[in-house]
Design an enzyme around this catalytic site. Structure first.
Site, PDB file in Angstrom:
ATOM      1  N   GLU A 185       0.830  -1.202   0.000  1.00 29.25           N
ATOM      2  CA  GLU A 185       0.000   0.000   0.000  1.00 29.25           C
ATOM      3  C   GLU A 185       0.863   1.250   0.000  1.00 29.25           C
ATOM      4  O   GLU A 185       1.982   1.249   0.512  1.00 29.25           O
ATOM      5  CB  GLU A 185      -0.912   0.011   1.244  1.00 29.25           C
TER       6      GLU A 185
ATOM      7  N   CYS B  15       3.611   8.447   1.125  1.00 32.83           N
ATOM      8  CA  CYS B  15       4.143   7.465   2.072  1.00 32.83           C
ATOM      9  C   CYS B  15       4.222   6.142   1.317  1.00 32.83           C
ATOM     10  O   CYS B  15       3.207   5.645   0.824  1.00 32.83           O
ATOM     11  CB  CYS B  15       3.198   7.369   3.265  1.00 32.83           C
TER      12      CYS B  15
ATOM     13  N   CYS C 213       6.629  -7.135   6.505  1.00 31.58           N
ATOM     14  CA  CYS C 213       7.787  -6.636   7.254  1.00 31.58           C
ATOM     15  C   CYS C 213       8.230  -7.732   8.210  1.00 31.58           C
ATOM     16  O   CYS C 213       7.407  -8.437   8.781  1.00 31.58           O
ATOM     17  CB  CYS C 213       7.403  -5.382   8.040  1.00 31.58           C
TER      18      CYS C 213
ATOM     19  N   CYS D  32       7.214  -5.642  15.141  1.00 35.31           N
ATOM     20  CA  CYS D  32       6.823  -4.732  16.228  1.00 35.31           C
ATOM     21  C   CYS D  32       5.362  -5.032  16.575  1.00 35.31           C
ATOM     22  O   CYS D  32       4.499  -5.024  15.689  1.00 35.31           O
ATOM     23  CB  CYS D  32       6.997  -3.276  15.805  1.00 35.31           C
TER      24      CYS D  32
ATOM     25  N   CYS E 191       2.283  -2.771  15.433  1.00 35.97           N
ATOM     26  CA  CYS E 191       2.184  -2.379  14.026  1.00 35.97           C
ATOM     27  C   CYS E 191       1.495  -3.474  13.222  1.00 35.97           C
ATOM     28  O   CYS E 191       1.870  -4.646  13.298  1.00 35.97           O
ATOM     29  CB  CYS E 191       3.584  -2.129  13.470  1.00 35.97           C
TER      30      CYS E 191
ATOM     31  N   LEU F 166      11.893   5.096  17.789  1.00 39.49           N
ATOM     32  CA  LEU F 166      12.445   4.782  19.106  1.00 39.49           C
ATOM     33  C   LEU F 166      11.376   4.161  20.018  1.00 39.49           C
ATOM     34  O   LEU F 166      11.547   3.068  20.512  1.00 39.49           O
ATOM     35  CB  LEU F 166      13.042   6.056  19.727  1.00 39.49           C
TER      36      LEU F 166
ATOM     37  N   CYS G  98      -0.005   5.667  10.073  1.00 40.81           N
ATOM     38  CA  CYS G  98       1.198   4.919  10.461  1.00 40.81           C
ATOM     39  C   CYS G  98       0.854   3.613  11.154  1.00 40.81           C
ATOM     40  O   CYS G  98       0.063   3.583  12.086  1.00 40.81           O
ATOM     41  CB  CYS G  98       2.037   5.752  11.429  1.00 40.81           C
TER      42      CYS G  98
END
Ligand code: SAH
Length: 398
Positions: A122, A135, A142, A146, A149, A255, A373
């Site tokens: 996307e 973006c 991925c 995380c 996410c 972070l 995000c």
């Protein structure tokens, strides 16, 4: 999911054609070669190999990067006899728009793309007064895992090729140039590698894509280096490599916690490279490029938003070239976490400001269409009609 038969044929032939030695790491099949994978001299060589004069490579680049077209019928400066063959060989269509969703009165649009081998990625176009940010995804899926996410939940499918990354930006640029985005004709001014994937885990292809995005027109899209942001979980050796190459782009480090105890959980790669090492590499990048590092911090209620963590973060960043971006957590399905209360986010920002750390709270553009995000999961696959701006036909990638 069952692939359409035609696609299965394509996949099968791609596997036969390319063999293993050409595969991108993490790639089962190799995307077709495209002009945007090649630098100007390789383009000329490729045009010559195809039986044309070398300058045909430059002409094709002008069509793609300046005129934003890959339609041979529009390439009237190429000999009619070889136009189609040149375009097919050097401008194959890599991404097919499967679905588009928009919000903010059309100023935010998310596109679900299907790659030649049936992977989904996307991209999101966000128009603001005076700028347009694309973006983009650098990988299908991925591997960084995380837990907050959405992309991280499904794992890595494969790396994207440079041209597949660039194609996302070209599609946005084309829509803007043609006035398809409310607000009149425009151009892409900023690119952020904050879609699906960990860009520094796909280093060579991302570096090539950066060159194509920032090379002057018509060798590339002519976007200014400082307007391109590469966001990373903190792959230290890759940050160092980037520092050595000094591409002049903005580095963002995700972070999310100032302490290793919590960061080990939120960003699992922290078990390998700790906060101090990641920030050390980031300051080297800032020193070499003179550019401020963007420190991304997803605000998660009662997890990382306590006043003491704001103080700890301020101590890490004091006197450094850094800017903190607080991102209210965007909810992902099944997550046990929610966004910090607005008051907690304000207090966190105020604590950083009191220590003279520049800080902004990121807007949550695209949240309602799962385009913010951490929400890109390519899950709104065909037949899930939620909030969809329906397209009568799949949008051609041209
Ligand atoms: N792999 C890169 C780019 C990915 S996403 C990286 O991690 O930096 C871009 C940003 O969105 C990262 O800072 C990421 O941590 C953040 N993010 C991921 N999931 C999120 C969520 N659910 N809510 C808010 N931000 C999120």
């Amino acid at each position: 999911m069952r692939l359409p038969d035609i696609l299965q044929v394509v996949v099968a032939s791609a596997q036969i054609d390319h063999g293993t030695e050409h595969r991108l790491p993490g790639t089962r099949t190799r995307p077709p070669r495209h002009l945007a994978d090649l630098d100007p001299s390789a383009r000329r060589a490729a045009a010559a190999e195809l039986g044309g004069e070398p300058f045909r490579g430059d002409q094709l680049a002008r069509h793609y990067f300046a005129r934003l077209t890959d339609d041979p019928d529009e390439m009237t400066d190429l000999p009619a006899a070889s136009r189609a063959a040149l375009a097919a060989a050097l401008l194959p269509r890599l991404l097919a728009a499967e679905r588009e969703q928009s919000c903010d009165r059309g100023m935010t649009r998310k596109t679900l793309w299907r790659t030649f081998d049936g992977a989904y990625v996307e991209s999101v176009l966000m128009r603001y007064p005076g700028r347009v940010t694309m973006c983009v995804s650098s990988q299908a899926g991925c591997g960084m895992a995380c837990p907050f996410c959405a992309t991280g939940q499904a794992g890595l499918t494969r790396n994207l090729s440079a041209a597949e990354i660039v194609a996302q930006v070209v599609a946005g640029a084309r829509a803007l140039a043609r006035g398809e985005v409310p607000g009149g004709p425009g151009r892409v001014s900023n690119v952020v590698f904050m879609g699906m994937g960990e860009p520094l885990a796909n280093y060579p292809q991302v570096m090539t894509a950066l060159r194509r995005l920032t090379d002057p027109v018509p060798d590339g899209l002519g976007i200014s280096q400082r307007s391109v942001t590469v966001s990373t979980v903190g792959l230290v050796p890759a940050i160092r490599r980037l520092t050595a190459q000094r591409p002049g782009v903005t580095l963002a480090v995700s972070l999310h916690a100032p302490d290793d105890g919590l960061r080990d959980e939120l960003v699992p790669v922290n078990r390998r490279w700790k906060v101090a090492e990641v920030l050390g590499a980031a300051w080297e990048y800032a020193g070499a490029t003179g550019r401020r590092v963007s420190v991304e911090y997803a605000m998660i209620k009662d997890v990382n938003d306590q006043p003491w963590r704001a103080e700890a973060l301020a101590s890490l960043l004091a006197g450094r070239r850094a800017h903190v971006n607080l991102i209210p957590l965007n909810p992902t399905p099944g997550s046990r976490w929610t966004a910090s209360a607005p008051a907690a986010t304000r207090d966190f920002a105020a604590a950083l400001e009191a220590r003279r750390i520049p800080v902004t709270v990121r807007d949550t553009r695209g949240r309602q269409i799962d385009g913010a995000c951490g929400q890109l999961a390519a899950k709104n696959m065909p037949d899930d009609g939620r909030g969809v701006l329906s397209l009568a036909q799949p949008v051609p990638g041209r």
